[in-house]
Design a protein around this motif. Structure first.
Motif, mmCIF file in Angstrom:
data_model
loop_
_atom_site.group_PDB
_atom_site.id
_atom_site.type_symbol
_atom_site.label_atom_id
_atom_site.label_comp_id
_atom_site.label_asym_id
_atom_site.label_seq_id
_atom_site.Cartn_x
_atom_site.Cartn_y
_atom_site.Cartn_z
ATOM 1 N N MET A 84 0.872 -1.167 0.000
ATOM 2 C CA MET A 84 0.000 0.000 0.000
ATOM 3 C C MET A 84 0.907 1.214 0.000
ATOM 4 S SD MET A 84 -3.061 1.196 2.498
ATOM 5 C CE MET A 84 -2.173 2.453 3.394
ATOM 6 N N GLY A 85 0.839 1.979 -1.067
ATOM 7 C CA GLY A 85 1.698 3.151 -1.187
ATOM 8 C C GLY A 85 1.042 4.356 -0.544
ATOM 9 N N VAL A 86 0.858 5.365 -1.334
ATOM 10 C CA VAL A 86 0.327 6.639 -0.861
ATOM 11 C C VAL A 86 -1.127 6.507 -0.405
ATOM 12 C CG1 VAL A 86 -0.282 8.970 -1.625
ATOM 13 C CG2 VAL A 86 1.876 7.938 -2.357
ATOM 14 N N LEU A 87 -1.430 7.165 0.705
ATOM 15 C CA LEU A 87 -2.808 7.411 1.142
ATOM 16 C C LEU A 87 -2.863 8.892 1.481
ATOM 17 C CD1 LEU A 87 -5.679 6.665 2.114
ATOM 18 C CD2 LEU A 87 -4.669 6.105 4.327
ATOM 19 N N GLU A 88 -3.637 9.643 0.719
ATOM 20 C CA GLU A 88 -3.704 11.088 0.944
ATOM 21 C C GLU A 88 -5.107 11.593 0.700
ATOM 22 O OE1 GLU A 88 -1.580 15.332 -0.260
ATOM 23 O OE2 GLU A 88 -1.159 13.581 -1.498
ATOM 24 N N VAL A 89 -5.529 12.548 1.532
ATOM 25 C CA VAL A 89 -6.815 13.234 1.380
ATOM 26 C C VAL A 89 -6.533 14.736 1.414
ATOM 27 C CG1 VAL A 89 -9.074 13.659 2.439
ATOM 28 C CG2 VAL A 89 -8.107 11.340 2.435
ATOM 29 N N ALA A 90 -7.147 15.477 0.519
ATOM 30 C CA ALA A 90 -6.965 16.937 0.480
ATOM 31 C C ALA A 90 -7.424 17.548 1.806
ATOM 32 C CB ALA A 90 -7.741 17.528 -0.685
ATOM 33 N N PRO A 91 -6.687 18.535 2.344
ATOM 34 C CA PRO A 91 -7.010 19.112 3.661
ATOM 35 C C PRO A 91 -8.462 19.521 3.876
ATOM 36 C CG PRO A 91 -4.851 19.861 2.981
ATOM 37 C CD PRO A 91 -5.427 19.083 1.811
ATOM 38 N N PRO A 92 -9.160 20.144 2.910
ATOM 39 C CA PRO A 92 -10.551 20.534 3.190
ATOM 40 C C PRO A 92 -11.487 19.346 3.452
ATOM 41 C CG PRO A 92 -9.739 21.666 1.226
ATOM 42 C CD PRO A 92 -8.717 20.638 1.589
ATOM 43 N N TYR A 93 -11.071 18.131 3.083
ATOM 44 C CA TYR A 93 -11.930 16.956 3.222
ATOM 45 C C TYR A 93 -11.516 16.045 4.376
ATOM 46 C CZ TYR A 93 -13.781 18.353 -1.280
ATOM 47 O OH TYR A 93 -14.380 19.056 -2.294
ATOM 48 N N ARG A 94 -10.495 16.438 5.108
ATOM 49 C CA ARG A 94 -10.056 15.605 6.228
ATOM 50 C C ARG A 94 -11.045 15.705 7.382
ATOM 51 N NH1 ARG A 94 -3.665 17.218 5.838
ATOM 52 N NH2 ARG A 94 -3.383 16.339 3.751
ATOM 53 N N GLY A 95 -11.076 14.655 8.202
ATOM 54 C CA GLY A 95 -12.005 14.616 9.325
ATOM 55 C C GLY A 95 -13.413 14.237 8.914
ATOM 56 N N ARG A 96 -13.598 13.790 7.681
ATOM 57 C CA ARG A 96 -14.932 13.414 7.187
ATOM 58 C C ARG A 96 -14.991 11.935 6.783
ATOM 59 N NH1 ARG A 96 -16.778 18.549 3.458
ATOM 60 N NH2 ARG A 96 -15.884 20.157 4.770
ATOM 61 N N ARG A 97 -14.034 11.163 7.257
ATOM 62 C CA ARG A 97 -13.980 9.709 7.028
ATOM 63 C C ARG A 97 -13.715 9.335 5.566
ATOM 64 N NH1 ARG A 97 -15.540 6.704 11.387
ATOM 65 N NH2 ARG A 97 -16.396 4.981 10.157
ATOM 66 N N VAL A 98 -13.085 10.260 4.835
ATOM 67 C CA VAL A 98 -12.762 9.976 3.436
ATOM 68 C C VAL A 98 -11.677 8.905 3.361
ATOM 69 C CG1 VAL A 98 -11.872 10.927 1.264
ATOM 70 C CG2 VAL A 98 -13.493 12.259 2.644
ATOM 71 N N ALA A 99 -10.626 9.038 4.170
ATOM 72 C CA ALA A 99 -9.537 8.044 4.158
ATOM 73 C C ALA A 99 -10.081 6.668 4.547
ATOM 74 C CB ALA A 99 -8.406 8.461 5.084
ATOM 75 N N TYR A 100 -10.923 6.627 5.557
ATOM 76 C CA TYR A 100 -11.535 5.362 5.975
ATOM 77 C C TYR A 100 -12.320 4.743 4.825
ATOM 78 C CZ TYR A 100 -14.802 2.165 8.242
ATOM 79 O OH TYR A 100 -15.545 1.064 8.576
ATOM 80 N N SER A 101 -13.109 5.555 4.126
ATOM 81 C CA SER A 101 -13.923 5.057 3.011
ATOM 82 C C SER A 101 -13.049 4.558 1.866
ATOM 83 C CB SER A 101 -14.865 6.154 2.515
ATOM 84 O OG SER A 101 -15.781 6.492 3.537
ATOM 85 N N ILE A 102 -11.963 5.257 1.589
ATOM 86 C CA ILE A 102 -11.031 4.818 0.540
ATOM 87 C C ILE A 102 -10.476 3.442 0.885
ATOM 88 C CG2 ILE A 102 -8.746 5.247 -0.472
ATOM 89 C CD1 ILE A 102 -9.434 8.274 -0.344
ATOM 90 N N LEU A 103 -10.029 3.271 2.133
ATOM 91 C CA LEU A 103 -9.451 1.988 2.540
ATOM 92 C C LEU A 103 -10.495 0.879 2.527
ATOM 93 C CD1 LEU A 103 -7.041 3.100 5.385
ATOM 94 C CD2 LEU A 103 -6.437 2.336 3.083
ATOM 95 N N GLN A 104 -11.705 1.179 2.959
ATOM 96 C CA GLN A 104 -12.755 0.167 2.924
ATOM 97 C C GLN A 104 -13.026 -0.272 1.482
ATOM 98 O OE1 GLN A 104 -14.227 -1.353 5.718
ATOM 99 N NE2 GLN A 104 -12.503 -0.246 6.592
ATOM 100 N N HIS A 105 -13.020 0.675 0.579
ATOM 101 C CA HIS A 105 -13.236 0.356 -0.840
ATOM 102 C C HIS A 105 -12.057 -0.446 -1.397
ATOM 103 C CE1 HIS A 105 -15.450 1.019 -4.583
ATOM 104 N NE2 HIS A 105 -14.284 1.205 -5.179
ATOM 105 N N LEU A 106 -10.855 -0.042 -1.038
ATOM 106 C CA LEU A 106 -9.648 -0.729 -1.512
ATOM 107 C C LEU A 106 -9.618 -2.178 -1.042
ATOM 108 C CD1 LEU A 106 -6.976 0.056 -3.055
ATOM 109 C CD2 LEU A 106 -5.951 0.338 -0.809
#
Length: 195
Positions: A84-106
């Motif tokens: 698993m390489g890069v995991l990044e979320v743009a600052p305005p979208y952090r704290g909204r479970r975007v990273a969690y959703s990306i990983l769940q999808h992955l």
């Protein structure tokens, strides 16, 4: 998962596919925007690559990569290992479970991911400590919790970069179809001195 009111779409892209949208201007942790876009396009030209993207208003606002090991890496002899390489979320979208959703999808339940061991190396010098407001150890705890929620567990490689700083760590997700022999070979490669 991501709030439905945000209307964020999650897409998996595989080798030979193209990025369908430009990157959000806030995705700069791993280089300038155009540079990262080009790097992702090059990765998608490689075999056995997967990129999961989060899209909002026709812009990629976050992403994670899943890659085969580099030929020089010791795990490259194990065809069932992915990095698993890069995991990044743009600052305005952090704290909204975007990273969690990306990983769940992955890591969603499909046959291929369950035949893999996914290895993640986390180095504090890659983290966006400035925008997060966290110190390296707080960020480590936050990231470790996020990865654990995605089915990963901590592993202890004899890797010099991991040992270069106490905040660095590594985690792995063992697919359900990985055999005992495959697991043993993997853990031997992670740290032969333990065996």
């Amino acid at each position: 998962m991501v709030s439905e009111s945000m209307n964020i779409e999650l897409l998996s892209l595989f080798s030979t596919q193209q990025l369908p949208y430009p990157l959000h201007s806030g995705l700069t942790c791993f280089g300038e925007n155009d540079e990262q876009y080009s790097r992702l396009q090059r990765l998608l030209a490689e075999p056995y690559t997967q990129v999961c993207i989060a899209v909002h208003e026709e812009k990629v606002i976050g992403y994670a990569t899943l890659l085969p090991p580099e030929p020089a890496e010791r795990w490259s002899s194990l065809p069932y290992v992915r990095i698993m390489g890069v995991l990044e979320v743009a600052p305005p979208y952090r704290g909204r479970r975007v990273a969690y959703s990306i990983l769940q999808h992955l890591f969603r339940n499909d046959e291929d991911i369950e035949r893999r061991i996914v290895l993640a190396f986390e180095y504090y010098w890659h983290w966006d400590l400035k925008n997060s407001g966290l110190n390296a150890y707080e960020y480590k705890n936050m990231l470790k919790q996020l990865l654990m929620l995605s089915g990963m567990e901590e592993v202890y490689p004899d890797d010099p970069d991991i040992h270069a700083h106490a905040a660095n760590f590594a985690m792995a997700r063992i697919g359900r179809e990985i055999s005992a022999e495959q697991m043993q070979r993997f853990f031997y490669m992670i740290n032969p001195r333990v065996w």
